[in-house]
Design a protein around this motif. Structure first.
Motif, PDB file in Angstrom:
ATOM      1  N   ASP A  75      -1.797 -31.275 -24.045  1.00 48.63           N
ATOM      2  CA  ASP A  75      -0.407 -31.675 -23.825  1.00 48.63           C
ATOM      3  C   ASP A  75       0.489 -30.502 -23.441  1.00 48.63           C
ATOM      4  O   ASP A  75       1.698 -30.611 -23.443  1.00 48.63           O
ATOM      5  CB  ASP A  75       0.141 -32.395 -25.067  1.00 48.63           C
ATOM      6  N   CYS A  76      -0.087 -29.370 -23.088  1.00 48.81           N
ATOM      7  CA  CYS A  76       0.723 -28.215 -22.700  1.00 48.81           C
ATOM      8  C   CYS A  76       0.923 -28.217 -21.182  1.00 48.81           C
ATOM      9  O   CYS A  76      -0.030 -28.100 -20.419  1.00 48.81           O
ATOM     10  CB  CYS A  76       0.039 -26.926 -23.143  1.00 48.81           C
ATOM     11  N   PRO A  77       2.160 -28.377 -20.740  1.00 45.34           N
ATOM     12  CA  PRO A  77       2.404 -28.436 -19.299  1.00 45.34           C
ATOM     13  C   PRO A  77       2.333 -27.056 -18.642  1.00 45.34           C
ATOM     14  O   PRO A  77       2.233 -26.044 -19.337  1.00 45.34           O
ATOM     15  CB  PRO A  77       3.819 -28.996 -19.209  1.00 45.34           C
ATOM     16  N   ASP A  78       2.394 -27.034 -17.316  1.00 42.94           N
ATOM     17  CA  ASP A  78       2.469 -25.750 -16.618  1.00 42.94           C
ATOM     18  C   ASP A  78       3.917 -25.252 -16.645  1.00 42.94           C
ATOM     19  O   ASP A  78       4.795 -25.888 -17.221  1.00 42.94           O
ATOM     20  CB  ASP A  78       1.929 -25.879 -15.187  1.00 42.94           C
ATOM     21  N   GLU A  79       4.151 -24.114 -15.984  1.00 47.12           N
ATOM     22  CA  GLU A  79       5.475 -23.503 -16.038  1.00 47.12           C
ATOM     23  C   GLU A  79       6.552 -24.456 -15.537  1.00 47.12           C
ATOM     24  O   GLU A  79       7.620 -24.602 -16.141  1.00 47.12           O
ATOM     25  CB  GLU A  79       5.485 -22.198 -15.237  1.00 47.12           C
ATOM     26  N   ALA A  80       6.260 -25.124 -14.421  1.00 42.11           N
ATOM     27  CA  ALA A  80       7.247 -26.051 -13.852  1.00 42.11           C
ATOM     28  C   ALA A  80       7.505 -27.214 -14.805  1.00 42.11           C
ATOM     29  O   ALA A  80       8.642 -27.671 -14.964  1.00 42.11           O
ATOM     30  CB  ALA A  80       6.756 -26.578 -12.505  1.00 42.11           C
ATOM     31  N   GLY A  81       6.442 -27.675 -15.467  1.00 47.31           N
ATOM     32  CA  GLY A  81       6.575 -28.773 -16.413  1.00 47.31           C
ATOM     33  C   GLY A  81       7.418 -28.380 -17.613  1.00 47.31           C
ATOM     34  O   GLY A  81       8.248 -29.157 -18.098  1.00 47.31           O
ATOM     35  N   THR A  82       7.206 -27.170 -18.097  1.00 48.70           N
ATOM     36  CA  THR A  82       7.998 -26.685 -19.228  1.00 48.70           C
ATOM     37  C   THR A  82       9.461 -26.545 -18.841  1.00 48.70           C
ATOM     38  O   THR A  82      10.363 -26.941 -19.587  1.00 48.70           O
ATOM     39  CB  THR A  82       7.426 -25.339 -19.730  1.00 48.70           C
ATOM     40  N   LEU A  83       9.687 -25.993 -17.638  1.00 47.89           N
ATOM     41  CA  LEU A  83      11.071 -25.864 -17.164  1.00 47.89           C
ATOM     42  C   LEU A  83      11.739 -27.233 -17.111  1.00 47.89           C
ATOM     43  O   LEU A  83      12.880 -27.404 -17.563  1.00 47.89           O
ATOM     44  CB  LEU A  83      11.092 -25.206 -15.776  1.00 47.89           C
ATOM     45  N   ALA A  84      11.025 -28.216 -16.602  1.00 41.64           N
ATOM     46  CA  ALA A  84      11.599 -29.564 -16.501  1.00 41.64           C
ATOM     47  C   ALA A  84      11.883 -30.136 -17.885  1.00 41.64           C
ATOM     48  O   ALA A  84      12.931 -30.757 -18.109  1.00 41.64           O
ATOM     49  CB  ALA A  84      10.647 -30.481 -15.733  1.00 41.64           C
ATOM     50  N   ALA A  85      10.961 -29.900 -18.843  1.00 42.09           N
ATOM     51  CA  ALA A  85      11.155 -30.427 -20.203  1.00 42.09           C
ATOM     52  C   ALA A  85      12.369 -29.780 -20.870  1.00 42.09           C
ATOM     53  O   ALA A  85      13.115 -30.436 -21.587  1.00 42.09           O
ATOM     54  CB  ALA A  85       9.901 -30.169 -21.043  1.00 42.09           C
ATOM     55  N   LEU A  86      12.581 -28.494 -20.613  1.00 36.78           N
ATOM     56  CA  LEU A  86      13.734 -27.805 -21.194  1.00 36.78           C
ATOM     57  C   LEU A  86      15.022 -28.289 -20.561  1.00 36.78           C
ATOM     58  O   LEU A  86      16.016 -28.530 -21.230  1.00 36.78           O
ATOM     59  CB  LEU A  86      13.593 -26.287 -21.014  1.00 36.78           C
TER      60      LEU A  86
END
Lengths: 204, 625
Positions: A75-86
């Motif tokens: 369930d750990c996203p990539d950098e872009a995914g983390t940016l979007a989640a934040l």
């Protein structure tokens, strides 16, 4: 485990929010994000969170960096995914601009660039002249008060005229020799009616 | 805040984040696109106000309405007040930064009598005339509600409309009426009359009061035809269906209760005779574990809080508490959310529950025996025995607790020196209990916190005079002398603060002059030690020819017309009186679950009632009819 460096701006009314309060808000934000945040061990687990360089009250910034940790896994996203989640859970005045993954901690921040916009009747030249000589300011610690010359600490000064005042771009040291830009304002004292302090870049 | 008129002020005040708004989840609607603007005010600091659940609920209720935008305002701390006054700037709402005069209505929640000066000071800071009679059409309607509205009279000169009881349904009705009347251009006098026709609203200017030569109330009646002689409080019948905020603003500053909150139930089945909340929030109603669990999950998701607190007047009287806790623990542990339970009653305290909650985080434990002897506990109808207290404490110690906090009251009706000494003796027995068993490496700490009894409207003790401050102080010293163990910490409240509270709790309209004068002389934040000034208050009463003892210390006559008698809270005066008489005989009344005491509150529920006996009675009555 991944170290995440999240860059964000802190502007507008958030300049009235202290570093301590920001720390608490960021913790809640990380929890809301639903990311697989790594918590501390112990009786009162909390996300491990540090900031590259605390920002003082009444100052704004385009370039803050927070470091936290994610658990690697499905369930750990990539950098872009983390940016979007934040971004999905960011409050007004705080905007995430970039996310970088690393396998080690955030390096020490050496210096920061600032933009100080003074409301003043002085010309850029007159203001610049004030910055040429010694610049004694009173530094207070819990136990003592000392007069310090901050002049040698201010690097890459550029003065320019703006509406209603003068803008100063400069680089100030962080780390052990940290110089809070508010000392420049207190040095100028009555000569300026108000100052907007904006941090524009952190130098590692 | 969407304008920077106040920016230069904020650099000169402590905690500027109190005055900027913009918190996560705070509401925003374009003021030019809404047709009703409201400002909800909390007459105390931001940190207290942001902790208040009632305000969050009601602001949310308004903002759910299309075309209505309700903003917030908290009492500015004196440093900010000085800045506002020095710059000639008015008090403003946090969301838009617009002055309070821009709103159709300004609403205050009255949580505590000692906030009254802040209400007036906030109006003054906003440039709004204090007296309702001096406010023309151009000023916002001033509305007030909350627990202190159960005796609205001390504020009758200043407030246009009081909301009595629970506001989730009533206040949107008020907003809708306000909107219609503004569209129709209805003048204020007519608007006020129309509001008086809504259930649960009291418009003080529509009632006339006369007094007897001895100063007591003679009459209290409407001065216009059609205005109801009695105003009945509003309640929400089905709590499962009522709006509950799960996306409230999350403060940046650290506030008093900085956590997600779940309201488990309203009302209390107990009936302690000093307790206003226990009477005015009747009848008892609760939410289902399913509803609560869903609210909790949504709250945590929307706020990022890692602490979840269950609120209730008496959480352990919630019949489905174990089920609720089980449900919550299913996900809170994994998400590292800790649970906290307030106000545990000693008799219902059980180990299993404690251990479950402790597995998340060990929190302090608080019990409220209220009185030191069985006789006095019977007088106040605190239905617990010393044995139950000791058993509960023993369980707490066995469960690993080392510190306990015990709440008591001084000055309860009929209290003697023996009762005062009983507090110390009880605390000592708890300490002895701890050491009666070997607990290696552990020591105990018992905090005894003693407040002063304040007679409150709509309680069986509403007639009782408060013990004078000098005598209360003597009893406080007596108690200190009775405490021998260093394991016992002793704390007590300032008796003079409690006296001011009593004066306004049982006050009438004639106190309005004193409030206005106090604000004029600079009194505000009376609930804060650093601003409380008893001598100044006494000077004000003296100068205005008001005898504070008439309100605080006099025993009211049972046949006397009381300033709040025109309100109907569901609980009958007859019941309160019979409870008073039982208190005088030290006789107890069982809780509502054991046996319906017939207080009358269940009649407020139209379809459903939590009390079986009452329901049977109603059925019989219907049959007969």
């Amino acid at each position: 485990m991944i170290y995440v460096f999240a860059s964000f701006s802190k502007t507008g009314n958030l300049k009235y929010i202290s570093h301590l309060d920001l720390n608490r808000a960021m913790t809640r934000l990380l929890i809301r994000s639903g990311l697989p945040i790594r918590f501390s061990e112990g009786f009162n687990p909390h996300p491990k969170l540090t900031f590259a360089q605390p920002l003082s009250l009444f100052q704004e910034s385009l370039c803050e960096v927070a470091e936290f940790r994610l658990d690697e896994g499905a369930d750990c996203p990539d950098e872009a995914g983390t940016l979007a989640a934040l971004r999905a859970v960011e409050p007004e005045g705080l905007h995430f601009t970039n996310v970088t993954y690393s396998d080690r901690k955030l390096p020490v921040c050496k210096a920061a660039k600032y933009e100080l916009t003074f409301r003043t009747a002085l010309s850029p030249e007159a203001l610049s002249a004030l910055f040429e000589g010694e610049m004694p300011v009173l530094k207070k610690t819990k136990t003592k008060e000392t007069i310090v010359d901050i002049s040698p600490l201010i690097r890459e000064k550029r003065f320019s005229a703006v509406e209603g005042g003068v803008k100063l771009c400069c680089t100030l040291p962080c780390g052990d020799a940290y110089l809070n830009p508010s000392f420049l304002v207190s040095f100028l004292g009555e000569r300026v009616a108000g100052t907007r302090i904006l941090r524009t870049e952190l130098l590692f | 805040m969407r304008n920077d008129r106040y920016a230069s002020l904020l650099e000169h005040v402590e905690k500027p984040g109190r005055y900027t708004g913009g918190e996560l989840n705070s509401e925003w609607k374009d003021p030019s696109e809404v047709d009703l603007r409201l400002c909800f005010c909390f007459p105390d600091s931001y940190e207290i106000g942001m902790s208040n659940l009632g305000m969050r609920i009601l602001v949310g209720c308004f903002n759910r309405m299309d075309g209505v935008f309700c903003e917030r305002c908290y009492a500015p701390w004196p440093d900010m007040e000085a800045q506002l006054r020095a710059h000639g700037l008015p008090l403003y709402a946090l969301e838009s930064g617009d002055p309070l005069t821009s709103f159709a209505a300004v609403l205050f929640t009255l949580q505590y009598e000692l906030c009254y000066t802040n209400v007036l000071n906030m109006l003054d800071l906003a440039g709004i005339p204090l007296l309702a009679s001096e406010r023309g059409e151009e000023y916002p309607l001033i509305v007030a509600g909350g627990p202190c509205a159960y005796n609205p009279e001390p504020l009758a000169d200043f407030v246009d409309v009081f909301s009595i009881g629970e506001g989730e349904e009533a206040l949107p009705e008020l907003a809708a009426l306000l909107r219609t009347c503004r569209e129709e251009g209805v003048p204020k006098q007519e608007l006020l009359y129309r509001i008086s026709q809504l259930e649960g609203f009291y418009v003080p200017s529509l009632y006339d009061v006369t007094y007897r030569p001895d100063g007591m109330l003679e009459s209290f009646r409407p001065n216009r035809e059609g205005v109801p002689a009695t105003v009945r409080k509003r309640i929400i019948e089905h709590l499962d269906d009522v709006y509950f905020p799960v996306d409230s603003p999350v403060p940046y500053l650290e506030v008093v209760h900085d956590r997600a909150v779940l309201e488990v139930n309203r009302g209390c089945v107990r009936g302690c005779r000093f307790c206003q909340a226990g009477m005015v929030y009747r009848p008892y109603r609760d939410k289902s574990p399913e509803t609560l669990d869903a609210c909790a999950a949504a709250s945590v998701r929307n706020t990022g809080y890692t602490e979840l607190s269950l609120t209730s007047l008496s959480i352990s009287d919630y019949p489905r508490l174990p089920e609720l806790i089980d449900r919550l623990l299913r996900w809170t542990e994994e998400r590292r959310v800790s649970l906290s339970l307030p106000s545990q009653r000693i008799d219902a305290f059980y180990e299993e529950l404690m251990e479950k909650v402790m597995s998340v985080r060990k929190s302090g434990l608080t019990f409220a025996p209220e009185a030191g002897t069985q006789r006095l506990r019977d007088v106040i109808n605190k239905n617990i025995t010393e044995e139950e207290i000791l058993t509960a404490c023993g369980k707490a110690f066995d469960g690993g607790r080392n510190s306990l906090k015990l709440y008591f009251m001084n000055g309860l009706p009929s209290e003697t020196d023996e009762d005062v000494a009983g507090i110390a003796a009880l605390a000592q027995r708890i300490v002895d209990l701890f050491y009666s068993q070997k607990r290696p490496g552990r020591s105990v700490n018992v905090t005894v916190s003693v407040s002063c009894f304040v007679p409150k409207p709509f309680t069986p003790f509403q007639w009782e005079g408060q013990t004078a401050p000098d005598e209360l102080e003597r009893r406080q010293k007596l108690l200190r002398d009775c405490i021998r163990s260093r394991k016992i910490d002793y704390k007590y409240h300032d008796a003079r603060v409690s006296r001011l509270e009593a004066i306004f709790a049982r006050g009438d309209r004639r106190l309005g002059r004193a409030l206005a004068e106090a604000v004029r002389r600079g009194q505000r934040f009376d609930a804060w030690d650093e601003f409380f000034d008893y001598d100044r208050w006494m000077g004000i009463f003296d100068d205005l020819g008001i005898d504070p003892s008439f309100y605080a210390n006099r025993t009211f006559g049972e046949d006397e017309l009381l300033p709040w008698d025109f309100l109907d809270i569901g609980v009958s005066k007859k019941f309160l009186l019979s409870e008073r008489h039982k208190a005088q005989a030290a006789r107890t009344t069982p809780d509502c679950r054991t046996k319906c005491a017939g207080c009358g509150a269940s009649a407020l529920c139209r379809e459903r009632c939590s009390c079986d006996e009452w329901r049977e009675e109603q059925a019989e009555r219907t049959e007969k009819a």
